[in-house]
Design a protein around this motif. Sequence first.
Motif, PDB file in Angstrom:
ATOM      1  N   LYS A 241       0.831  -1.206   0.000  1.00  0.00           N
ATOM      2  CA  LYS A 241       0.000   0.000   0.000  1.00  0.00           C
ATOM      3  C   LYS A 241       0.867   1.260   0.000  1.00  0.00           C
ATOM      4  O   LYS A 241       0.575   2.235  -0.710  1.00  0.00           O
ATOM      5  CB  LYS A 241      -0.911  -0.014   1.223  1.00  0.00           C
TER       6      LYS A 241
ATOM      7  N   GLU B   2      -4.956   4.579   4.625  1.00  0.00           N
ATOM      8  CA  GLU B   2      -6.112   3.723   4.907  1.00  0.00           C
ATOM      9  C   GLU B   2      -5.793   2.281   4.533  1.00  0.00           C
ATOM     10  O   GLU B   2      -5.214   2.005   3.484  1.00  0.00           O
ATOM     11  CB  GLU B   2      -7.333   4.206   4.121  1.00  0.00           C
ATOM     12  N   HIS B   3      -6.193   1.356   5.435  1.00  0.00           N
ATOM     13  CA  HIS B   3      -5.981  -0.069   5.184  1.00  0.00           C
ATOM     14  C   HIS B   3      -7.317  -0.791   5.224  1.00  0.00           C
ATOM     15  O   HIS B   3      -8.252  -0.368   5.896  1.00  0.00           O
ATOM     16  CB  HIS B   3      -5.047  -0.668   6.244  1.00  0.00           C
ATOM     17  N   GLN B   4      -7.370  -1.904   4.501  1.00  0.00           N
ATOM     18  CA  GLN B   4      -8.572  -2.735   4.532  1.00  0.00           C
ATOM     19  C   GLN B   4      -8.538  -3.610   5.784  1.00  0.00           C
ATOM     20  O   GLN B   4      -7.573  -3.611   6.543  1.00  0.00           O
ATOM     21  CB  GLN B   4      -8.650  -3.587   3.273  1.00  0.00           C
TER      22      GLN B   4
END
Length: 813
Positions: A53, A807-809
């Motif tokens: 990411k 932002e991360h899932q």
Amino acid sequence: MLDVNTIKKNILNNLRIIIAKTPETATDMDWFNAIAYTLRRCLTEHWMASTHKYYQQDTKRVYYLSLEFLMGRSLIKSMLNLGIYEECEQALEQLGLSLDELAEIEPEPALGNGGLGRLAACFLDSMASLNLPGYGYGIRYEYGIFQQQFENGYQVEHPDNWLRYSNPWEFSRPEVLYPVHFGGQVVEYQDEQGRKGYDWKDTEEVMAMAYDTPIPGYATPSTNNLRLWTAKASRDFDLQYFSQGNYIKAVEDKNHSENLSKVLYPEDTHQMGRELRLRQEYFFVSASLQDIIRRYLAKHDDIRGLPDKVAIQLNDTHPALAIPELLRFLLDHFHLSWEEAWELTVRIFAYTNHTLLPEALETWPVWLFEKLLPRHLLIIYKINHRFLKDVSYHFPGDMDALRRMSLIGEEGEKHVRMSHLAVVGSHKVNGVAQLHTQLMKTTLFADFDRFFPGRIINKTNGITPRSWLHQANRPLAQLITQSIGQAWVTELSHLKKLIPLADEQKFRSEFREIKQNNKFKLAAFIKKELGLEINAHSMFDVQIKRIHEYKRQLLNLLHVITRYNQIRANPNIELIPRTVIFAGKAAPGYTIAKLIIKLINSVADIINHDPVIGSRLKVVFIPNYNVSNAMRIIPAADLSEQISTAGMEASGTGNMKLALNGALTIGTLDGANVEIREEVGNENIFIFGLSNHGVTDLKRRGYNAWDYYRENPELKQVLDMLSSGYFSPEAPSLFQPIIDALTHGNFMVLADYADYILCQKRVDELYQQPEEWTRQAILNVANMGQFSSDRTIKEYATEIWDVKPVEHQGFVC
């Protein structure tokens, strides 16, 4: 999310495939590794996704350079961060195993000495938990500073071989290898355009190889990296010597090179030790900068964009060599002009100062620089020349200012002032508490604050609630969560919801019961490890920190002896029973600090075996203070001793950890104690002694310790006992150096003694009121939100680094 059956299946698979054992033949260490590899697999998934990411979004990243990282044990922390603590506990129970027992097996990474390393660990945790792209860089010490043991009351240092059983949390990266150079000579030349250049040649080469450890955030898949460097020889051995049968000589160069990452803080009271320490500092910053530049160039072509993607924080002056090292790369490899290179460098670096003590400010002899880093010395000279030229414009005719601000000190042996280099080469310089920062601006760096207005700012330290409450004190954490919800774990200000509960008898009772159970556990540990029976219902009076004169363990001990004398003189006196607990290491070369340890143990030996005293007073020195021992002691503490000489403690974080776990503080207005008082209220903390202004004024008027000795009969009795050999009958003059230090030193121990004794009486009076004591302890916990490292890191990110969250899932394992 992993369920109990999947965790159990993975543990058994790892045991068979990775450990090559069956349940019948597995040792406890085998089981520990099997569960660790189960967690590591999940951490690795998040880690790789986070890294992808960062590259995908081409985000700006923070690089935190520190010689110390005291991360503590990872097993429980990883379970909590991944949200599978209960599932892991149940899986192990079904396998007939105890999580608590397996957790005790884990070796603690010996990558630091004290507060510097514990702070760095908190900061890495917060960066990951806040989804900030952050990397830690340091050295993978094969041996920690030392294992502390006591022999006849003296500190004895033993090797801390924490890697003897390997480390399941790390990944070796033999392909990540960088050359680091020392010595040689610098040759000046002109290029085709007639520009002056420098060639650093004929150097000794050492290779830096990377080891990576994933750093998970709490309740987020965000997982960052701690990259540690180990030294490798550029050649394994000299084949010519080997062929001649001289096997020792054949590997001599290899051993010499690899000594760089053998031990944390080599003894630097002699020339060889100082040289090794300077080599260590340059070794790790050079490898780290090569890695940072390599990562940047993987996505970008123009080195001039480096500050837009890179922020480097120097944790104290140990990594300050990164400033001339980056300049060297920009000048000698990328051939930028000095003006371009300097502007980029200052935009990239920021520096955290941790001390105002002159003797603790790092300097290096110029001759040692000439020997090891001749190119860097030339760069430092040029920085200094241009800087002093600017200073002379701003302060015309002020030769004293030029002398004070010079990067090169001329007093005594000519030396490089590393703190000055860090201030001049950084765009922001921060203190770690309001008082500390103010003192930086008015004393140590007053000239620089005038010259660089706005460069020096405050960033009060913080601690991570995930480690220092959620993990360290699970029963209290569960009570808080049951009462106000779990949001406090990531937003510590939610603890303010506990304020009304301090007035509820039921909550106070539950809170007090948890504290008492923690005290029972610590008492059992002390009985098991030290063979000493203590009264678990006594007040646990705790001072846990590095042994140093300014931290004033001696003041604490003077109170202990005073209390001892009061009981001896009047066995029927009504005094609250106390167990006074010390822990902390003394630097191997710090003679007086080691003698303080001997004195504490000698006093303990007398008091603990005196039948007149009984269980009313005990003195305990728990050896080998580390994160694991801190997590045992802090939840059990009733009273937190934060009694440094005002103006000398930069911040402290032990004061925050103890208050967060429900200990009341007795302390001076020093470091972060000032801000803790502001948060918890003056009525919920015990403040005594001289303020910083009081110390300064007393020094100006002339501090005569003997005046206090003559005027205070209790103090006189205590010092006479020390000087007469009461606690060392076999060597009556043994503690004379301590008497000399108390009566001639600058730490104001005797000046603060009387007020400290009075303050301790107020402590006794409050402890006799358990409901009120508990109410104030709860209010301390409730008002500690300001001291979360999350708050600190948010301020760094916005005001210094200009780095934004990614932002991360959701969880992928």
